[in-house]
Write an enzyme that holds these catalytic residues in place. Sequence first.
Site, PDB file in Angstrom:
ATOM      1  N   ALA A  84      -3.918   1.131  12.511  1.00 35.44           N
ATOM      2  CA  ALA A  84      -5.369   1.148  12.013  1.00 35.44           C
ATOM      3  C   ALA A  84      -6.103  -0.219  12.781  1.00 35.44           C
ATOM      4  O   ALA A  84      -7.417  -0.157  12.663  1.00 35.44           O
ATOM      5  CB  ALA A  84      -5.538   0.579  10.650  1.00 35.44           C
ATOM      6  N   LYS A 116       1.124  -1.335   0.007  1.00 37.20           N
ATOM      7  CA  LYS A 116      -0.028   0.154   0.178  1.00 37.20           C
ATOM      8  C   LYS A 116       0.844   1.235  -0.219  1.00 37.20           C
ATOM      9  O   LYS A 116       0.516   2.129  -0.845  1.00 37.20           O
ATOM     10  CB  LYS A 116      -1.040   0.001   1.207  1.00 37.20           C
ATOM     11  CG  LYS A 116      -2.077   0.755   1.186  1.00 37.20           C
ATOM     12  CD  LYS A 116      -3.210   0.350   2.086  1.00 37.20           C
ATOM     13  CE  LYS A 116      -2.782   0.333   3.651  1.00 37.20           C
ATOM     14  NZ  LYS A 116      -2.207  -0.391   4.341  1.00 37.20           N
ATOM     15  N   ARG A 145       1.736   8.083   6.701  1.00 34.29           N
ATOM     16  CA  ARG A 145       1.998   8.106   8.287  1.00 34.29           C
ATOM     17  C   ARG A 145       3.411   7.828   8.681  1.00 34.29           C
ATOM     18  O   ARG A 145       4.370   7.410   7.612  1.00 34.29           O
ATOM     19  CB  ARG A 145       1.387   6.855   8.681  1.00 34.29           C
ATOM     20  CG  ARG A 145      -0.226   7.002   8.842  1.00 34.29           C
ATOM     21  CD  ARG A 145      -1.033   5.619   9.172  1.00 34.29           C
ATOM     22  NE  ARG A 145      -0.503   4.681   8.177  1.00 34.29           N
ATOM     23  CZ  ARG A 145      -1.012   3.510   8.561  1.00 34.29           C
ATOM     24  NH1 ARG A 145      -1.485   2.976   9.663  1.00 34.29           N
ATOM     25  NH2 ARG A 145      -0.624   2.559   7.654  1.00 34.29           N
ATOM     26  N   LYS A 183       8.048  -6.086  11.098  1.00 36.00           N
ATOM     27  CA  LYS A 183       7.584  -5.470   9.769  1.00 36.00           C
ATOM     28  C   LYS A 183       8.632  -4.943   9.290  1.00 36.00           C
ATOM     29  O   LYS A 183       8.838  -4.797   7.819  1.00 36.00           O
ATOM     30  CB  LYS A 183       6.511  -4.327  10.152  1.00 36.00           C
ATOM     31  CG  LYS A 183       6.226  -3.876   8.956  1.00 36.00           C
ATOM     32  CD  LYS A 183       5.019  -2.757   9.296  1.00 36.00           C
ATOM     33  CE  LYS A 183       4.471  -2.131   8.112  1.00 36.00           C
ATOM     34  NZ  LYS A 183       3.730  -1.020   8.326  1.00 36.00           N
ATOM     35  N   THR A 186       4.013   1.725  -0.844  1.00 37.07           N
ATOM     36  CA  THR A 186       4.757   1.625  -2.044  1.00 37.07           C
ATOM     37  C   THR A 186       3.849   2.058  -3.326  1.00 37.07           C
ATOM     38  O   THR A 186       4.359   3.008  -3.944  1.00 37.07           O
ATOM     39  CB  THR A 186       5.173   0.114  -2.421  1.00 37.07           C
ATOM     40  OG1 THR A 186       6.071  -0.366  -1.356  1.00 37.07           O
ATOM     41  CG2 THR A 186       6.049  -0.056  -3.563  1.00 37.07           C
ATOM     42  N   TRP A 205       6.839  -0.806  -7.898  1.00 36.43           N
ATOM     43  CA  TRP A 205       7.887  -1.472  -6.942  1.00 36.43           C
ATOM     44  C   TRP A 205       9.452  -1.563  -7.819  1.00 36.43           C
ATOM     45  O   TRP A 205      10.610  -1.167  -7.469  1.00 36.43           O
ATOM     46  CB  TRP A 205       7.700  -2.645  -6.348  1.00 36.43           C
ATOM     47  CG  TRP A 205       8.740  -3.256  -5.460  1.00 36.43           C
ATOM     48  CD1 TRP A 205       9.004  -2.892  -4.118  1.00 36.43           C
ATOM     49  CD2 TRP A 205       9.479  -4.316  -5.791  1.00 36.43           C
ATOM     50  NE1 TRP A 205       9.964  -3.695  -3.855  1.00 36.43           N
ATOM     51  CE2 TRP A 205      10.400  -4.506  -4.692  1.00 36.43           C
ATOM     52  CE3 TRP A 205       9.965  -4.906  -7.027  1.00 36.43           C
ATOM     53  CZ2 TRP A 205      11.427  -5.533  -4.580  1.00 36.43           C
ATOM     54  CZ3 TRP A 205      11.009  -5.970  -7.118  1.00 36.43           C
ATOM     55  CH2 TRP A 205      11.727  -6.320  -5.851  1.00 36.43           C
ATOM     56  N   PHE A 215       3.825  -8.960  -9.080  1.00 39.54           N
ATOM     57  CA  PHE A 215       4.994  -9.876  -8.639  1.00 39.54           C
ATOM     58  C   PHE A 215       5.697 -10.567  -9.952  1.00 39.54           C
ATOM     59  O   PHE A 215       4.775 -10.857 -10.720  1.00 39.54           O
ATOM     60  CB  PHE A 215       4.652 -10.769  -7.502  1.00 39.54           C
ATOM     61  CG  PHE A 215       4.712  -9.941  -6.150  1.00 39.54           C
ATOM     62  CD1 PHE A 215       5.775 -10.079  -5.161  1.00 39.54           C
ATOM     63  CD2 PHE A 215       3.647  -8.967  -5.829  1.00 39.54           C
ATOM     64  CE1 PHE A 215       5.455  -9.572  -4.083  1.00 39.54           C
ATOM     65  CE2 PHE A 215       3.708  -8.197  -4.520  1.00 39.54           C
ATOM     66  CZ  PHE A 215       4.634  -8.538  -3.813  1.00 39.54           C
ATOM     67  N   PHE A 228      -3.872  -1.019   6.683  1.00 41.32           N
ATOM     68  CA  PHE A 228      -4.647  -2.244   6.502  1.00 41.32           C
ATOM     69  C   PHE A 228      -5.616  -2.263   5.468  1.00 41.32           C
ATOM     70  O   PHE A 228      -5.626  -1.599   4.568  1.00 41.32           O
ATOM     71  CB  PHE A 228      -5.098  -2.658   7.801  1.00 41.32           C
ATOM     72  CG  PHE A 228      -4.035  -3.048   8.814  1.00 41.32           C
ATOM     73  CD1 PHE A 228      -2.855  -3.655   8.299  1.00 41.32           C
ATOM     74  CD2 PHE A 228      -3.956  -2.535  10.097  1.00 41.32           C
ATOM     75  CE1 PHE A 228      -1.484  -3.749   9.471  1.00 41.32           C
ATOM     76  CE2 PHE A 228      -3.056  -2.697  11.052  1.00 41.32           C
ATOM     77  CZ  PHE A 228      -1.873  -3.426  10.701  1.00 41.32           C
TER      78      PHE A 228
END
Length: 559
Positions: free
Chosen positions: A276, A74, A97, A108, A76, A412, A384, A304
């Site tokens: 969140a 998200k 954020r 993470k 990215t 990405w 991907f 999220f």
Amino acid sequence: MGKIPSDIEIAQRAKMKDIREIAENVGILEDELELYGKYKAKVSLDIFKRLKDKKDGKLILVTAITPTPAGEGKSTTSVGLGQALNKIGKNAIIALREPSLGPVFGVKGGAAGGGYAQVVPMEDINLHFTGDMHAITAANNLLSAAIDNHIHQGNSLRIDARQITWKRVIDMNDRALRDVVIGLGGKANGFVRQDGFMITVASEIMAVLCLSSDLMDLKERIGRIIIGYNMDGQPVTAKDLKVDGAMTLLLKDAIKPNLVQTLENTPALIHGGPFANIAHGCNSIIATKLGLKLADYLVTEAGFGADLGAEKFLDIKCRFGNLKPSAVVIVATIRALKMHGGVKKTDLSIENLEALDKGFANLSKQVENIRKFNLPVLVAVNKFSADTDAEINLLINKCKEFGVEVALNEVWEKGGEGGIEMAQKLVEIVDKEESNYKPLYETEKSIPEKIEKIVKEIYGGDGVEFSPKALKEIKRLEELNLDKMPICMAKTQYSLSDNPQLLGAPKGFKITVNEVRVSAGAGFIVCQTGDIMTMPGLPKVPAAENIDIDENGVVTGLF
């Protein structure tokens, strides 16, 4: 294309511009900047006086399907979409954020985007940045110190030590601090009582900072914070303890948004960081409003899946900030949808059209959720390398059948260039479709009615069950006239239900509300479901074990 370097290697090779140049390019004057070195700055709130008559740009919200260990991307996507909008000639800014140190050193790792869609300086953003997290920690703990000192010094407010709801915080994952006993060691150390720590981002101070419109609004909200109840069952506030002014002073710089840049020198406002799953999951209203004044497009994200971050963005943040989004981008990956369709993480690289077809139910439910707010939607498929043509075609066709626009998203791997299709489709949607945003529920409804609406409409559940404790807490809030506020659901991020094992779009479940508490300063009611940790622990092998710095100051392992 050869092997893509690690995120931190890409970030360290970035050709950053002086932050004054970034500011100048979006119309921020030099005397409105407060520099933190060459590449970071805070923006003075005085800028709002100068820009008050300027027309707002378009607000784009980035959200996602229900997260899985396969990853969605998200942040990215938000970064890459901002870069791509600039590439196609639009004036765009992103607002994200701030990362919390706990997850950076826990599971993470960092949270500044990834690949060629990152915000930089990445190491600084993921570590102390401009000190906002420390200021929030200090303000929270000043209030904690004031509570125990007041009781020790005679307790003229008659605070009931058994009904103190305020907790101490630290910006670190430390399970040993979840439940503690304080005041041990005799009379000189105050009164013994049970207490606990939360992670800083779970503090109501974080929510208050992110929902305030200016410094005086911040002070007023801090004054309204309820720390517990007195012997008569009446609320006791930070203002009653006379520390609201001092707490605001600690936050006088933290309230100013932080300006940085992406790898492609797109301006980025990074400010505030509530989780969140336990809080409202969005960056600050101030940063969002600043971005809307400075740019034609402001791309922001909510934490999220759309059932958590986007719902809270649309029902809490937009309500308080008087914001009207123009469109919503829902990020999905084929890998994650296959997981929702029942595939194990180890088998995600194998083509599986049947699982993808089944897992699509989660994406379609999140699209439906956004449509309940009368907003146009674009699905961004974060590509991907293991995704097959057959899988990509199946997902694109299913989106078309469902009547939702879809774009491949390769930011990405390719940065802004990989998001051009996504940016173009977004602009088309915004130009073509009218946003008639409206919140899901009226705040005047009762607490159970508001929760039931969220559970049935957004989660797809059959209803709500309340524990005896929750019912008692609801009754108290009704008696105190504190029940007419938006709802902030504390729920697992891993399922639309309150059971993290139920993937896809489960049916036939009920949500159990264990606890209901008011965040009177933030202006919402927190409803706790399931086993939500407000103080995470570290995993068996924390990310911290791989993070290092050498004699030249080069950081490794942050991603």
